[in-house]
Scaffold this motif. Structure first.
Motif, mmCIF file in Angstrom:
data_model
loop_
_atom_site.group_PDB
_atom_site.id
_atom_site.type_symbol
_atom_site.label_atom_id
_atom_site.label_comp_id
_atom_site.label_asym_id
_atom_site.label_seq_id
_atom_site.Cartn_x
_atom_site.Cartn_y
_atom_site.Cartn_z
ATOM 1 N N VAL A 44 -4.162 14.518 1.726
ATOM 2 C CA VAL A 44 -4.579 13.578 0.681
ATOM 3 C C VAL A 44 -3.681 12.348 0.702
ATOM 4 C CG1 VAL A 44 -4.751 13.248 -1.811
ATOM 5 C CG2 VAL A 44 -5.641 15.326 -0.765
ATOM 6 N N PHE A 45 -2.389 12.536 0.867
ATOM 7 C CA PHE A 45 -1.461 11.418 0.969
ATOM 8 C C PHE A 45 -1.801 10.538 2.169
ATOM 9 C CE2 PHE A 45 2.721 9.706 2.370
ATOM 10 C CZ PHE A 45 2.931 8.863 1.301
ATOM 11 N N GLY A 46 -2.171 11.149 3.282
ATOM 12 C CA GLY A 46 -2.576 10.392 4.463
ATOM 13 C C GLY A 46 -3.835 9.586 4.220
ATOM 14 N N ILE A 47 -4.796 10.161 3.505
ATOM 15 C CA ILE A 47 -6.033 9.454 3.189
ATOM 16 C C ILE A 47 -5.739 8.250 2.292
ATOM 17 C CG2 ILE A 47 -8.225 9.649 1.943
ATOM 18 C CD1 ILE A 47 -8.343 12.558 2.982
ATOM 19 N N ILE A 48 -4.839 8.428 1.333
ATOM 20 C CA ILE A 48 -4.457 7.316 0.459
ATOM 21 C C ILE A 48 -3.776 6.213 1.258
ATOM 22 C CG2 ILE A 48 -2.913 6.661 -1.440
ATOM 23 C CD1 ILE A 48 -3.568 9.438 -2.663
ATOM 24 N N LEU A 49 -2.915 6.593 2.208
ATOM 25 C CA LEU A 49 -2.259 5.593 3.043
ATOM 26 C C LEU A 49 -3.264 4.833 3.895
ATOM 27 C CD1 LEU A 49 0.979 7.351 4.337
ATOM 28 C CD2 LEU A 49 0.807 5.454 2.742
ATOM 29 N N VAL A 50 -4.243 5.547 4.456
ATOM 30 C CA VAL A 50 -5.267 4.890 5.269
ATOM 31 C C VAL A 50 -6.079 3.915 4.420
ATOM 32 C CG1 VAL A 50 -7.409 5.293 6.546
ATOM 33 C CG2 VAL A 50 -5.417 6.682 7.023
ATOM 34 N N ALA A 51 -6.451 4.339 3.226
ATOM 35 C CA ALA A 51 -7.234 3.463 2.348
ATOM 36 C C ALA A 51 -6.439 2.219 1.964
ATOM 37 C CB ALA A 51 -7.672 4.220 1.101
ATOM 38 N N ALA A 52 -5.191 2.398 1.572
ATOM 39 C CA ALA A 52 -4.362 1.250 1.197
ATOM 40 C C ALA A 52 -4.114 0.340 2.400
ATOM 41 C CB ALA A 52 -3.029 1.733 0.620
ATOM 42 N N GLY A 53 -3.880 0.937 3.556
ATOM 43 C CA GLY A 53 -3.663 0.143 4.760
ATOM 44 C C GLY A 53 -4.895 -0.640 5.166
ATOM 45 N N ALA A 54 -6.074 -0.023 5.046
ATOM 46 C CA ALA A 54 -7.315 -0.717 5.402
ATOM 47 C C ALA A 54 -7.571 -1.888 4.458
ATOM 48 C CB ALA A 54 -8.482 0.262 5.374
ATOM 49 N N ILE A 55 -7.296 -1.688 3.186
ATOM 50 C CA ILE A 55 -7.468 -2.777 2.220
ATOM 51 C C ILE A 55 -6.516 -3.921 2.550
ATOM 52 C CG2 ILE A 55 -7.130 -3.440 -0.191
ATOM 53 C CD1 ILE A 55 -8.194 -0.616 -0.916
ATOM 54 N N MET A 56 -5.268 -3.596 2.819
ATOM 55 C CA MET A 56 -4.293 -4.636 3.125
ATOM 56 C C MET A 56 -4.596 -5.318 4.460
ATOM 57 S SD MET A 56 -0.749 -2.920 1.840
ATOM 58 C CE MET A 56 0.254 -4.356 2.139
ATOM 59 N N GLY A 75 -0.837 6.662 8.086
ATOM 60 C CA GLY A 75 -1.829 7.516 7.442
ATOM 61 C C GLY A 75 -2.578 8.386 8.432
ATOM 62 N N VAL A 76 -2.985 7.813 9.552
ATOM 63 C CA VAL A 76 -3.703 8.597 10.567
ATOM 64 C C VAL A 76 -2.790 9.671 11.152
ATOM 65 C CG1 VAL A 76 -4.751 8.453 12.858
ATOM 66 C CG2 VAL A 76 -5.362 6.798 11.107
ATOM 67 N N VAL A 77 -1.549 9.317 11.426
ATOM 68 C CA VAL A 77 -0.599 10.312 11.943
ATOM 69 C C VAL A 77 -0.375 11.413 10.918
ATOM 70 C CG1 VAL A 77 1.821 10.649 12.619
ATOM 71 C CG2 VAL A 77 0.514 8.735 13.537
ATOM 72 N N THR A 78 -0.278 11.054 9.649
ATOM 73 C CA THR A 78 -0.081 12.049 8.593
ATOM 74 C C THR A 78 -1.276 12.986 8.481
ATOM 75 O OG1 THR A 78 1.269 10.467 7.375
ATOM 76 C CG2 THR A 78 0.433 12.341 6.138
ATOM 77 N N ILE A 79 -2.476 12.447 8.618
ATOM 78 C CA ILE A 79 -3.679 13.293 8.552
ATOM 79 C C ILE A 79 -3.734 14.248 9.734
ATOM 80 C CG2 ILE A 79 -6.200 13.257 8.692
ATOM 81 C CD1 ILE A 79 -6.092 10.633 7.089
ATOM 82 N N LEU A 80 -3.384 13.756 10.916
ATOM 83 C CA LEU A 80 -3.487 14.579 12.126
ATOM 84 C C LEU A 80 -2.280 15.480 12.329
ATOM 85 C CD1 LEU A 80 -4.959 11.943 14.586
ATOM 86 C CD2 LEU A 80 -6.162 13.733 13.315
ATOM 87 N N TRP A 81 -1.192 15.271 11.619
ATOM 88 C CA TRP A 81 0.041 16.028 11.822
ATOM 89 C C TRP A 81 -0.136 17.546 11.684
ATOM 90 C CZ3 TRP A 81 4.555 14.804 13.872
ATOM 91 C CH2 TRP A 81 5.611 15.681 13.716
ATOM 92 N N PRO A 82 -0.808 18.067 10.653
ATOM 93 C CA PRO A 82 -0.904 19.523 10.531
ATOM 94 C C PRO A 82 -1.714 20.180 11.646
ATOM 95 C CG PRO A 82 -1.418 18.487 8.438
ATOM 96 C CD PRO A 82 -1.328 17.413 9.464
ATOM 97 N N TYR A 83 -2.530 19.410 12.330
ATOM 98 C CA TYR A 83 -3.377 19.991 13.377
ATOM 99 C C TYR A 83 -2.712 19.841 14.695
ATOM 100 C CZ TYR A 83 -6.665 19.767 9.574
ATOM 101 O OH TYR A 83 -7.266 19.919 8.369
#
Length: 55
Positions: free
Chosen positions: A11-23, A47-55
């Motif tokens: 969820v934190f990664g998704i928030i980072l991706v959303a904020a990064g895309a907006i910026m 954000g993308v690295v954070t989302i993919l990290w657990p996998y």
């Protein structure tokens, strides 16, 4: 509730991706000293690295 450990991280990664895309793509303002679009790109990558990290 039985949630997997990585749910909050994803969820934190998704928030980072959303904020990064907006910026990166929606903000047209400029600032002295740093580039807002570059900060957005950095947030997108983290954000993308954070989302993919657990996998």
């Amino acid at each position: 509730m039985n949630r997997p450990i990585g749910t909050g991280i994803i969820v934190f990664g998704i928030i980072l991706v959303a904020a990064g895309a907006i910026m990166r793509y929606a903000v047209t303002a400029s600032a002295t000293g740093f580039s807002i679009t570059e900060v957005g790109l950095i947030l997108l990558v983290i954000g993308v690295v954070t989302i993919l990290w657990p996998y």
